[in-house]
Design a protein around this motif. Structure first.
Motif, mmCIF file in Angstrom:
data_model
loop_
_atom_site.group_PDB
_atom_site.id
_atom_site.type_symbol
_atom_site.label_atom_id
_atom_site.label_comp_id
_atom_site.label_asym_id
_atom_site.label_seq_id
_atom_site.Cartn_x
_atom_site.Cartn_y
_atom_site.Cartn_z
ATOM 1 N N UNK A 1 42.441 17.000 28.690
ATOM 2 C CA UNK A 1 41.171 16.272 28.572
ATOM 3 C C UNK A 1 39.869 16.922 28.863
ATOM 4 N N UNK A 2 40.098 17.803 29.734
ATOM 5 C CA UNK A 2 39.104 19.051 30.181
ATOM 6 C C UNK A 2 39.310 20.042 30.838
ATOM 7 N N UNK A 3 38.563 21.153 30.505
ATOM 8 C CA UNK A 3 38.669 22.563 31.155
ATOM 9 C C UNK A 3 38.071 22.567 32.599
ATOM 10 N N UNK A 4 38.709 22.751 33.624
ATOM 11 C CA UNK A 4 37.782 22.700 34.799
ATOM 12 C C UNK A 4 37.733 24.109 35.394
ATOM 13 N N UNK A 5 37.999 25.281 34.662
ATOM 14 C CA UNK A 5 37.693 26.337 35.240
ATOM 15 C C UNK A 5 38.824 27.299 35.912
ATOM 16 N N UNK A 6 38.248 28.489 36.212
ATOM 17 C CA UNK A 6 39.136 29.621 36.764
ATOM 18 C C UNK A 6 39.549 29.242 38.100
ATOM 19 N N UNK A 7 40.909 29.282 38.487
ATOM 20 C CA UNK A 7 41.276 28.985 39.922
ATOM 21 C C UNK A 7 41.156 30.097 40.932
ATOM 22 N N UNK A 8 40.403 29.829 41.866
ATOM 23 C CA UNK A 8 40.508 30.884 43.076
ATOM 24 C C UNK A 8 40.971 30.235 44.263
ATOM 25 N N UNK A 9 41.436 31.052 44.840
ATOM 26 C CA UNK A 9 42.429 30.776 46.212
ATOM 27 C C UNK A 9 41.896 31.448 47.360
ATOM 28 N N UNK A 10 41.056 30.827 48.083
ATOM 29 C CA UNK A 10 40.361 31.628 49.167
ATOM 30 C C UNK A 10 41.533 31.457 50.545
ATOM 31 N N UNK A 11 41.509 32.518 51.144
ATOM 32 C CA UNK A 11 42.521 32.455 52.386
ATOM 33 C C UNK A 11 41.949 31.394 53.591
ATOM 34 N N UNK A 12 42.742 31.061 54.070
ATOM 35 C CA UNK A 12 42.538 29.835 55.340
ATOM 36 C C UNK A 12 41.904 31.014 56.295
ATOM 37 N N UNK B 1 48.891 30.107 33.775
ATOM 38 C CA UNK B 1 48.573 31.261 33.783
ATOM 39 C C UNK B 1 48.396 31.994 32.335
ATOM 40 N N UNK B 2 47.327 32.580 32.268
ATOM 41 C CA UNK B 2 46.992 33.243 30.994
ATOM 42 C C UNK B 2 46.612 34.639 31.281
ATOM 43 N N UNK B 3 47.372 35.658 30.706
ATOM 44 C CA UNK B 3 46.963 37.349 31.033
ATOM 45 C C UNK B 3 46.720 37.349 32.271
ATOM 46 N N UNK B 4 47.628 37.016 33.257
ATOM 47 C CA UNK B 4 47.286 37.396 34.716
ATOM 48 C C UNK B 4 46.327 36.418 35.363
#
Length: 165
Positions: A31-42, A7-10
């Motif tokens: 080892x690698x940056x994978x990106x911003x995490x997005x959580x779509x609802x089911x 978690x970085x700055x919200x």
């Protein structure tokens, strides 16, 4: 290696990390940056695809598409999309507004790395249980959750015992 979320700055960001042992204990190396995490609802549960006649990679692609559809992604000619997130199964790319992203689904994260790991899984080994556990972990890390009978069908497509001399 595994996916770690910070978690970085919200905002939540995913990284591929590896544990290494140092004299002062375990340390994580990014080892690698994978990106911003997005959580779509089911969303609504869609019918399970029939993977009985698929090759292993095609079955993984079908199950990935099924999981994305269950989370509200729309099928496009070149992949799946929802809310500025585009998943291209052909190029093994997960993007949010043209940048790397990780889609949090079920208990894992679908990103370039985990999708590639699932598609390139090698099912060789001496013990069926070990290969099955590795396959289950690979799918779980990618956020692909399938019923037991579908998992068994997928496992049977890939497991090849090593020949004993």
């Amino acid at each position: 290696m595994f996916v770690r979320v910070k978690n970085i700055k919200g905002n939540r960001y995913a990284y591929l990390v590896e544990n290494t042992w140092q004299p002062k204990g375990s340390r994580q190396t990014v080892k690698a940056y994978l990106g911003k995490v997005l959580k779509p609802e089911m969303a609504a549960l869609t019918p399970m695809p029939d993977i009985s006649s698929h090759s292993f990679p095609d079955a993984v692609l079908a199950l990935t598409g099924w999981t994305l559809a269950n989370h509200g992604f729309q099928t496009l000619p070149d992949g799946y999309a929802k809310d500025h997130v585009h998943v291209s199964l052909a190029t093994k790319a997960v993007r949010h507004k043209q940048r790397n992203a990780a889609v949090e689904m079920n208990e894992g994260y679908l990103c370039d790395h985990t999708l590639t790991q699932a598609l390139n899984f090698v099912g060789e080994g001496t013990r069926e249980e070990e290969v099955g556990q590795r396959l289950a972990n690979t799918l779980l890390e990618a956020g692909i959750s399938v019923p037991q009978e579908t998992f068994v069908m997928l496992f049977n497509k890939i497991f090849k015992p090593l020949q004993e001399s």
